[in-house]
Design a protein around this motif. Structure first.
Motif, mmCIF file in Angstrom:
data_model
loop_
_atom_site.group_PDB
_atom_site.id
_atom_site.type_symbol
_atom_site.label_atom_id
_atom_site.label_comp_id
_atom_site.label_asym_id
_atom_site.label_seq_id
_atom_site.Cartn_x
_atom_site.Cartn_y
_atom_site.Cartn_z
ATOM 1 N N GLY A 17 0.790 -1.223 0.000
ATOM 2 C CA GLY A 17 0.000 0.000 0.000
ATOM 3 C C GLY A 17 0.820 1.270 0.000
ATOM 4 O O GLY A 17 2.049 1.254 -0.104
ATOM 5 N N SER A 18 0.115 2.401 0.118
ATOM 6 C CA SER A 18 0.755 3.709 -0.034
ATOM 7 C C SER A 18 1.786 3.984 1.059
ATOM 8 O O SER A 18 2.646 4.847 0.912
ATOM 9 C CB SER A 18 -0.294 4.829 -0.059
ATOM 10 O OG SER A 18 -0.890 4.974 1.208
ATOM 11 N N ILE A 19 1.704 3.232 2.145
ATOM 12 C CA ILE A 19 2.675 3.395 3.226
ATOM 13 C C ILE A 19 4.085 3.049 2.728
ATOM 14 O O ILE A 19 5.089 3.456 3.325
ATOM 15 C CB ILE A 19 2.257 2.490 4.411
ATOM 16 C CG1 ILE A 19 2.701 3.078 5.731
ATOM 17 C CG2 ILE A 19 2.703 1.063 4.265
ATOM 18 C CD1 ILE A 19 1.748 4.067 6.284
ATOM 19 N N VAL A 20 4.146 2.325 1.613
ATOM 20 C CA VAL A 20 5.435 1.940 1.027
ATOM 21 C C VAL A 20 6.057 3.102 0.231
ATOM 22 O O VAL A 20 7.271 3.119 -0.003
ATOM 23 C CB VAL A 20 5.247 0.689 0.119
ATOM 24 C CG1 VAL A 20 6.480 0.399 -0.713
ATOM 25 C CG2 VAL A 20 4.866 -0.532 0.951
ATOM 26 N N ILE A 21 5.237 4.091 -0.173
ATOM 27 C CA ILE A 21 5.712 5.134 -1.095
ATOM 28 C C ILE A 21 6.971 5.867 -0.611
ATOM 29 O O ILE A 21 7.925 6.012 -1.382
ATOM 30 C CB ILE A 21 4.566 6.115 -1.454
ATOM 31 C CG1 ILE A 21 3.527 5.392 -2.349
ATOM 32 C CG2 ILE A 21 5.103 7.351 -2.158
ATOM 33 C CD1 ILE A 21 2.314 6.247 -2.730
ATOM 34 N N PRO A 22 7.032 6.333 0.644
ATOM 35 C CA PRO A 22 8.266 7.014 1.063
ATOM 36 C C PRO A 22 9.512 6.112 0.953
ATOM 37 O O PRO A 22 10.602 6.599 0.660
ATOM 38 C CB PRO A 22 7.986 7.385 2.526
ATOM 39 C CG PRO A 22 6.496 7.472 2.611
ATOM 40 C CD PRO A 22 5.989 6.405 1.686
ATOM 41 N N HIS A 23 9.322 4.826 1.168
ATOM 42 C CA HIS A 23 10.439 3.886 1.046
ATOM 43 C C HIS A 23 10.777 3.650 -0.426
ATOM 44 O O HIS A 23 11.938 3.457 -0.777
ATOM 45 C CB HIS A 23 10.101 2.574 1.750
ATOM 46 C CG HIS A 23 9.703 2.783 3.173
ATOM 47 N ND1 HIS A 23 10.616 2.861 4.192
ATOM 48 C CD2 HIS A 23 8.501 3.014 3.748
ATOM 49 C CE1 HIS A 23 9.997 3.105 5.329
ATOM 50 N NE2 HIS A 23 8.701 3.202 5.089
ATOM 51 N N LEU A 24 9.763 3.689 -1.284
ATOM 52 C CA LEU A 24 9.991 3.586 -2.732
ATOM 53 C C LEU A 24 10.848 4.764 -3.207
ATOM 54 O O LEU A 24 11.791 4.587 -3.978
ATOM 55 C CB LEU A 24 8.643 3.592 -3.463
ATOM 56 C CG LEU A 24 8.691 3.706 -4.987
ATOM 57 C CD1 LEU A 24 9.363 2.493 -5.614
ATOM 58 C CD2 LEU A 24 7.283 3.871 -5.565
ATOM 59 N N ARG A 25 10.508 5.973 -2.722
ATOM 60 C CA ARG A 25 11.314 7.142 -3.117
ATOM 61 C C ARG A 25 12.780 6.937 -2.762
ATOM 62 O O ARG A 25 13.673 7.168 -3.572
ATOM 63 C CB ARG A 25 10.784 8.401 -2.404
ATOM 64 C CG ARG A 25 9.444 8.873 -2.900
ATOM 65 C CD ARG A 25 9.073 10.261 -2.380
ATOM 66 N NE ARG A 25 7.667 10.538 -2.684
ATOM 67 C CZ ARG A 25 6.680 10.567 -1.791
ATOM 68 N NH1 ARG A 25 6.931 10.401 -0.489
ATOM 69 N NH2 ARG A 25 5.435 10.794 -2.166
ATOM 70 N N ARG A 26 13.036 6.481 -1.537
ATOM 71 C CA ARG A 26 14.427 6.303 -1.113
ATOM 72 C C ARG A 26 15.087 5.112 -1.838
ATOM 73 O O ARG A 26 16.283 5.133 -2.096
ATOM 74 C CB ARG A 26 14.487 6.137 0.407
ATOM 75 C CG ARG A 26 14.154 7.460 1.124
ATOM 76 C CD ARG A 26 14.376 7.414 2.620
ATOM 77 N NE ARG A 26 13.349 6.709 3.338
ATOM 78 C CZ ARG A 26 12.229 7.250 3.836
ATOM 79 N NH1 ARG A 26 11.990 8.552 3.695
ATOM 80 N NH2 ARG A 26 11.355 6.527 4.484
ATOM 81 N N ALA A 27 14.282 4.106 -2.183
ATOM 82 C CA ALA A 27 14.826 2.964 -2.933
ATOM 83 C C ALA A 27 15.290 3.410 -4.318
ATOM 84 O O ALA A 27 16.356 2.999 -4.783
ATOM 85 C CB ALA A 27 13.772 1.866 -3.052
ATOM 86 N N VAL A 28 14.483 4.253 -4.973
ATOM 87 C CA VAL A 28 14.829 4.730 -6.315
ATOM 88 C C VAL A 28 16.084 5.604 -6.249
ATOM 89 O O VAL A 28 16.990 5.475 -7.078
ATOM 90 C CB VAL A 28 13.643 5.510 -6.933
ATOM 91 C CG1 VAL A 28 14.057 6.203 -8.225
ATOM 92 C CG2 VAL A 28 12.460 4.572 -7.183
ATOM 93 N N GLU A 29 16.132 6.463 -5.238
ATOM 94 C CA GLU A 29 17.314 7.314 -5.069
ATOM 95 C C GLU A 29 18.567 6.460 -4.840
ATOM 96 O O GLU A 29 19.626 6.713 -5.419
ATOM 97 C CB GLU A 29 17.101 8.243 -3.861
ATOM 98 C CG GLU A 29 18.189 9.266 -3.662
ATOM 99 C CD GLU A 29 17.979 10.063 -2.378
ATOM 100 O OE1 GLU A 29 17.487 9.485 -1.368
ATOM 101 O OE2 GLU A 29 18.296 11.271 -2.363
ATOM 102 N N PHE A 30 18.429 5.439 -4.030
ATOM 103 C CA PHE A 30 19.556 4.558 -3.738
ATOM 104 C C PHE A 30 19.966 3.772 -4.979
ATOM 105 O O PHE A 30 21.160 3.595 -5.258
ATOM 106 C CB PHE A 30 19.185 3.599 -2.597
ATOM 107 C CG PHE A 30 20.372 2.933 -1.978
ATOM 108 C CD1 PHE A 30 21.105 3.573 -0.986
ATOM 109 C CD2 PHE A 30 20.772 1.672 -2.375
ATOM 110 C CE1 PHE A 30 22.212 2.971 -0.414
ATOM 111 C CE2 PHE A 30 21.874 1.057 -1.812
ATOM 112 C CZ PHE A 30 22.595 1.704 -0.830
ATOM 113 N N LEU A 31 18.990 3.308 -5.738
ATOM 114 C CA LEU A 31 19.273 2.592 -6.994
ATOM 115 C C LEU A 31 20.062 3.483 -7.945
ATOM 116 O O LEU A 31 21.035 3.032 -8.566
ATOM 117 C CB LEU A 31 17.950 2.152 -7.639
ATOM 118 C CG LEU A 31 18.024 1.544 -9.036
ATOM 119 C CD1 LEU A 31 18.895 0.291 -9.057
ATOM 120 C CD2 LEU A 31 16.624 1.222 -9.559
#
Lengths: 130, 130, 130, 130, 130, 130
Positions: free
Chosen positions: F108-122
């Motif tokens: 769910g949307s609770i994952v979105i902030p972690h997705l942002r940081r995952a993309v930045e880290f990638l």
């Protein structure tokens, strides 16, 4: 017995076991009453009840808040309790489905099995045939 | 059959299915034994058991630690397991209720349905009538 | 400033903001004091403190219970708080590492990053150079 | 830069990276645009926005629902987002504190560190000095 | 009825209740059809299905991803669903056990009761006697 | 220093503190080496590493499984670790985004902030400018 009745009956029985007086808690081997909740346990239950009273937000809105929190934490009994309380506080089906949607979007597909049981329980609260 | 007996029976049966030898795991269509846990699975189960042995902390304290962790993560079977182990390691009702309180305060009202089932299970462990 | 000092300072400042008197909470645009915690908020904080007092279990054991619960729920500030309290209540490094192990086994590898920060924080509590 | 400004700036930058056009996503070693969100990613973000629009429940109530869900799931960025949206939708401090209370009671003391940061963020939204 | 059949039957019935047409949802007291899922609910279900279609990753790999996510979040119905889908997409027992292992190591011993039920459900999917 | 370098450096330092020999762990007040991980701690770390080795599933697929599990459990350091390992095992951006999608839909949307940081880290792993 419907899931609604089972839920209410078990909840009542165990709350008596936890919060009740000596006669309601059964006995230890030596005949003394079995131990129940401590002062901390009892105060927590009292505080829990107090949280949902009318305030700046109505009791109905607070029950919907309790419902969405229970759905994303995925606790079926907590969901059943807040669906029941929200219905008693006057929440419409439209309001409940929009609350379900917030839970679904915030919590993701992992919420779906709990949504199914929430809808089934809501139908029982409304007296709609399954 | 009581919930206590059901729990023990299912746990034993499935642990055999996961960790047992060929004869205990049933067969694949071609007659070869069904696949069980890998080396990683088996080592994890062994390590899990080792964690609760007496050390600087007693086995009893470690079981209470396992219990509070299981309560805040809200896993009924894990709660049942650690209640049973704590009782066998000599934990008193007073100690168990104070452990329940830590779980309730740290984990919140979402823990309450699990507390009800924990108390019911504890009564079965103690042989107290429901 | 060390992480230990930062943690204590922020915690103190915000607890004052939440639980303090009018002067401690700043003002609204109209000059009236900013709103702080409600009666429910305040009672919850009081109850939280009461939970860890000596009882059938010692305060030290209760802090270890609070620590393991915080680790499996993966809240770094809660972990820091209970590490600090456990150290003050006399917990040894051996007892803390065995508590970390229960958290690691119950909660899995997802606990590891929190374990790293817990160990670093413990070293600061003990005054050991990083 | 305040935490409020940092939060908004990072959120905008990364949403552009995920949802933006070719020019907004940087390049791969071969000069082609870096990959952004898929059709599923984009649809999820759209659906997420749609969930909080006025309906049977007002946008304000839905933001409070999103806030309580974010608090019990303990996601600081999600909390910050919904505090900001709730303030913009007209939520009063009284309503926000009662929402915080539901999160605290349902989610337990593990919510407290997030409550501290929520209050600090709310003060920044309101333009109140820290 | 096996757990496999119960699961499929309840899932089908409730999905019809949530996503079906008027005739499939029962009636309100006034004879109008009971409310079903909103546009947001329906779009989420559609998006959920779309996520597991073949792409850069095969449907089989995506089902294993859905399975490991369901195991660490400890949702038995979600686990059952993805075990069934993974089996239909051609996952071998060896691949499933290695997926179980990732869940067990990342999620810890709290996953074990769900692992037991996953293995039992897998045996039913494969038509292996319990 | 980039977030990528900070992450690697802190991880290395603290793993040495937890798993290293006497010289790597600093000293207690009496000059003896500070306590490090127990036998249980060390075995868990070893088992964790073993879980992601090539088997019926490739190391790449297992890293994607570890990644999706870390995303739905919302642990930024675990996400960073598995993004890095998946990249090293040859995962393409397309495969990573489809893995992100499963995490987003399940969690769910609770994952979105972690997705942002995952993309930045990638992007940092790939050496793409922020």
């Amino acid at each position: 017995m419907s899931r609604y009745e089972q839920f209410q009956q078990y909840r009542t029985k165990m709350n008596r076991r936890i919060l009740g007086d000596d006669a309601e808690r059964g006995t230890r081997p030596d005949g003394s009453p079995a131990l129940g909740g401590t002062l901390v346990t009892r105060r927590f239950f009292t505080l829990d009840g107090k949280t949902y009273e009318d305030g700046a937000l109505t009791a109905k809105t607070k029950e919907l808040l309790g419902l969405v929190a229970s759905m994303v934490l995925r606790c079926d009994d907590c969901i059943a309790y807040h669906v029941d309380q929200a219905v008693q506080a006057g929440a419409s089906d439209e309001e409940l489905w929009e609350t379900f949607d917030v839970a679904l979007i915030v919590g993701g597909s992992i919420v779906i099995p709990h949504l199914r049981r929430a809808v089934e329980f809501l139908d029982e609260c409304r007296g709609r045939p399954a």
